[in-house]
Enzyme design. Structure first.
Site, PDB file in Angstrom:
ATOM      1  CB  SER A 155      -0.881   0.023   1.247  1.00  0.00           C
ATOM      2  OG  SER A 155      -1.615  -1.165   1.356  1.00  0.00           O
ATOM      3  CE  LYS A 178      -4.636  -1.192   1.914  1.00  0.00           C
ATOM      4  NZ  LYS A 178      -5.265  -2.255   2.691  1.00  0.00           N
ATOM      5  CE  LYS A 213       1.885   2.112   4.671  1.00  0.00           C
ATOM      6  NZ  LYS A 213       1.242   1.138   3.819  1.00  0.00           N
TER       7      LYS A 213
HETATM    8  P1  NAD Z   1       5.578  -6.295   7.458  1.00  0.00           P
HETATM    9  O1  NAD Z   1       6.340  -5.190   8.089  1.00  0.00           O
HETATM   10  O2  NAD Z   1       5.108  -7.430   8.301  1.00  0.00           O
HETATM   11  O3  NAD Z   1       6.426  -6.914   6.247  1.00  0.00           O
HETATM   12  C1  NAD Z   1       7.166  -6.145   5.361  1.00  0.00           C
HETATM   13  C2  NAD Z   1       8.274  -7.005   4.799  1.00  0.00           C
HETATM   14  O4  NAD Z   1       8.988  -6.226   3.827  1.00  0.00           O
HETATM   15  C3  NAD Z   1       9.304  -7.452   5.848  1.00  0.00           C
HETATM   16  O5  NAD Z   1       9.374  -8.862   5.858  1.00  0.00           O
HETATM   17  C4  NAD Z   1      10.620  -6.834   5.359  1.00  0.00           C
HETATM   18  O6  NAD Z   1      11.728  -7.694   5.462  1.00  0.00           O
HETATM   19  C5  NAD Z   1      10.336  -6.597   3.894  1.00  0.00           C
HETATM   20  N1  NAD Z   1      11.206  -5.551   3.366  1.00  0.00           N
HETATM   21  C6  NAD Z   1      11.294  -4.250   3.743  1.00  0.00           C
HETATM   22  N2  NAD Z   1      12.279  -3.629   3.044  1.00  0.00           N
HETATM   23  C7  NAD Z   1      12.814  -4.566   2.223  1.00  0.00           C
HETATM   24  C8  NAD Z   1      13.867  -4.551   1.281  1.00  0.00           C
HETATM   25  N3  NAD Z   1      14.556  -3.437   1.047  1.00  0.00           N
HETATM   26  N4  NAD Z   1      14.155  -5.694   0.619  1.00  0.00           N
HETATM   27  C9  NAD Z   1      13.448  -6.835   0.857  1.00  0.00           C
HETATM   28  N5  NAD Z   1      12.438  -6.919   1.742  1.00  0.00           N
HETATM   29  C10 NAD Z   1      12.131  -5.787   2.420  1.00  0.00           C
HETATM   30  O7  NAD Z   1       4.343  -5.593   6.712  1.00  0.00           O
HETATM   31  P2  NAD Z   1       2.952  -6.248   6.277  1.00  0.00           P
HETATM   32  O8  NAD Z   1       1.985  -6.111   7.400  1.00  0.00           O
HETATM   33  O9  NAD Z   1       3.192  -7.559   5.637  1.00  0.00           O
HETATM   34  O10 NAD Z   1       2.481  -5.167   5.180  1.00  0.00           O
HETATM   35  C11 NAD Z   1       3.059  -5.127   3.878  1.00  0.00           C
HETATM   36  C12 NAD Z   1       2.239  -4.148   3.028  1.00  0.00           C
HETATM   37  O11 NAD Z   1       0.884  -4.614   2.958  1.00  0.00           O
HETATM   38  C13 NAD Z   1       2.164  -2.729   3.620  1.00  0.00           C
HETATM   39  O12 NAD Z   1       2.171  -1.789   2.582  1.00  0.00           O
HETATM   40  C14 NAD Z   1       0.829  -2.727   4.342  1.00  0.00           C
HETATM   41  O13 NAD Z   1       0.302  -1.419   4.450  1.00  0.00           O
HETATM   42  C15 NAD Z   1       0.008  -3.627   3.439  1.00  0.00           C
HETATM   43  N6  NAD Z   1      -1.111  -4.337   4.083  1.00  0.00           N
HETATM   44  C16 NAD Z   1      -0.959  -4.935   5.295  1.00  0.00           C
HETATM   45  C17 NAD Z   1      -2.048  -5.599   5.876  1.00  0.00           C
HETATM   46  C18 NAD Z   1      -1.941  -6.253   7.233  1.00  0.00           C
HETATM   47  O14 NAD Z   1      -2.999  -6.590   7.809  1.00  0.00           O
HETATM   48  N7  NAD Z   1      -0.764  -6.470   7.797  1.00  0.00           N
HETATM   49  C19 NAD Z   1      -3.277  -5.660   5.203  1.00  0.00           C
HETATM   50  C20 NAD Z   1      -3.382  -5.079   3.945  1.00  0.00           C
HETATM   51  C21 NAD Z   1      -2.293  -4.419   3.396  1.00  0.00           C
END
Ligand code: NAD
Length: 304
Positions: free
Chosen positions: A107, A182, A250
């Site tokens: 997102s 979104k 964010k």
């Molecule tokens: P998270 O923090 O659990 O996971 C993010 C992942 O990205 C981590 O594993 C990290 O290692 C990886 N990452 C970051 N920088 C990196 C890089 N330079 N190279 C490789 N990997 C890298 O976050 P999440 O909760 O999984 O959310 C991910 C996205 O999905 C976000 O944009 C969030 O807003 C969106 N989202 C999350 C949810 C939720 O319920 N958690 C629901 C819908 C959407």
């Protein structure tokens, strides 16, 4: 989902998955279950080990993960991380093959998606923005809503893959449209959580049985996916994420900026954005967004 036959397995595109966090890990695993060959990269070793245990391949870098991929999927926290993995000598655009399809499911700001699509086009790489809604449970159960921006032909190519991840899959318009939808989603979810949190504090202070109240509320017009999914978080004060307040902060910034740029007023959204920001400033950024309940409790002088 039916198990693919050997011939259909051969036809499936090779996937590179970057970002194996709360969402990315179960989503990548659902692709593996659907028969896709998935190579992943993320920053935490335990998540790479988890991918390998699920039948995927762990890569040592973004460049290594994407080199042989037909489809590259990214699921990282926000715009800066998408830019970090897309651009630069070790990034996706320099290392993925021309003709590959890059699907960013993070997102991020709509403008970042538009810019990414333009820069990728110069390298012969096609892009879709495809953020999701449904939370960790939706990711695990493969019932996510997937809101897509980009070219119709690319969307149709990606549809079978989306069907392994979600249930409601919609092309919303050109590049960036998925992110705009979104942003609206995050506005609705935050306001809904805030309303539920206010109701919980009101009901408890009134001495009403909270379980009974939430059950009957969820059967009427006040019912919502938020109330269904977050009910136990409210009842148990269990704020393990889930979706972190940091990420919703964010997203409230994204929707507030995007709305201002088109002249849309978000009066209630603006207040809830402030409450999310306040919760984060008080050190609760790592908690699930259902922790908006804590903010209401503090305002109401209830025990936190
Ligand atoms: P998270 O923090 O659990 O996971 C993010 C992942 O990205 C981590 O594993 C990290 O290692 C990886 N990452 C970051 N920088 C990196 C890089 N330079 N190279 C490789 N990997 C890298 O976050 P999440 O909760 O999984 O959310 C991910 C996205 O999905 C976000 O944009 C969030 O807003 C969106 N989202 C999350 C949810 C939720 O319920 N958690 C629901 C819908 C959407």
């Amino acid at each position: 989902m039916s198990t693919p036959t050997d011939s259909s397995r051969r036809e499936l595109p090779k996937i590179a998955w970057i970002g194996l966090g709360i969402m990315g890990s179960p989503m990548a695993e659902n692709l593996i279950k659907a028969g896709y060959d998935v190579t992943g990269f993320t920053l935490e070793q335990d998540k790479l080990d988890r991918l390998a245990a699920a039948g995927g391949r762990a890569a040592g870098s973004v460049a290594e993960a994407v080199r042989d991929a037909d489809v590259v999927i990214t699921m990282v926290p926000a715009s800066p991380q998408v830019e970090a993995i897309a651009y630069g000598p070790d990034g996706i655009l320099e290392n993925a093959r021309s003709g590959a399809l890059l699907i960013d499911m993070s997102s991020i700001t709509p403008q970042t998606s538009v810019d990414l699509a333009a820069r990728a086009r110069d390298k012969g790489i096609r892009v879709l923005d495809a953020p999701v809604s449904g939370g960790e449970a939706g990711a695990i159960e493969a019932v996510l809503s997937i809101m897509v921006g980009g070219e119709r032909a690319d969307f149709e190519e990606a549809e079978p893959l989306f069907e392994a991840l979600g249930k409601t899959i919609v092309l919303c318009g050109p590049h960036g449209s998925g992110q705009t939808v979104k942003a609206a989603n995050q506005l609705i979810v935050a306001v809904n959580i805030q309303a539920c949190a206010e109701a919980v504090v009101f009901l408890e202070k009134s001495g009403v049985d909270l379980r009974a109240a939430l059950d009957v509320l969820n059967g009427g017009l006040a019912g919502s996916t938020v109330l269904t999914r977050k009910r136990d978080n409210f009842l148990r004060r269990d704020f393990k994420p889930g979706f972190r307040i940091d990420l919703h902060h964010k997203d409230m910034g994204i929707v507030t900026d995007a709305a201002r740029s088109v002249g849309a007023a978000l009066p209630v959204g603006a207040v809830v954005a402030q409450l999310v920001a306040s919760l984060r400033a008080q050190g609760d950024g790592g908690l699930d967004h259902s922790a908006l309940l804590r903010a209401v409790e503090r305002l109401s002088g209830a025990q936190v």
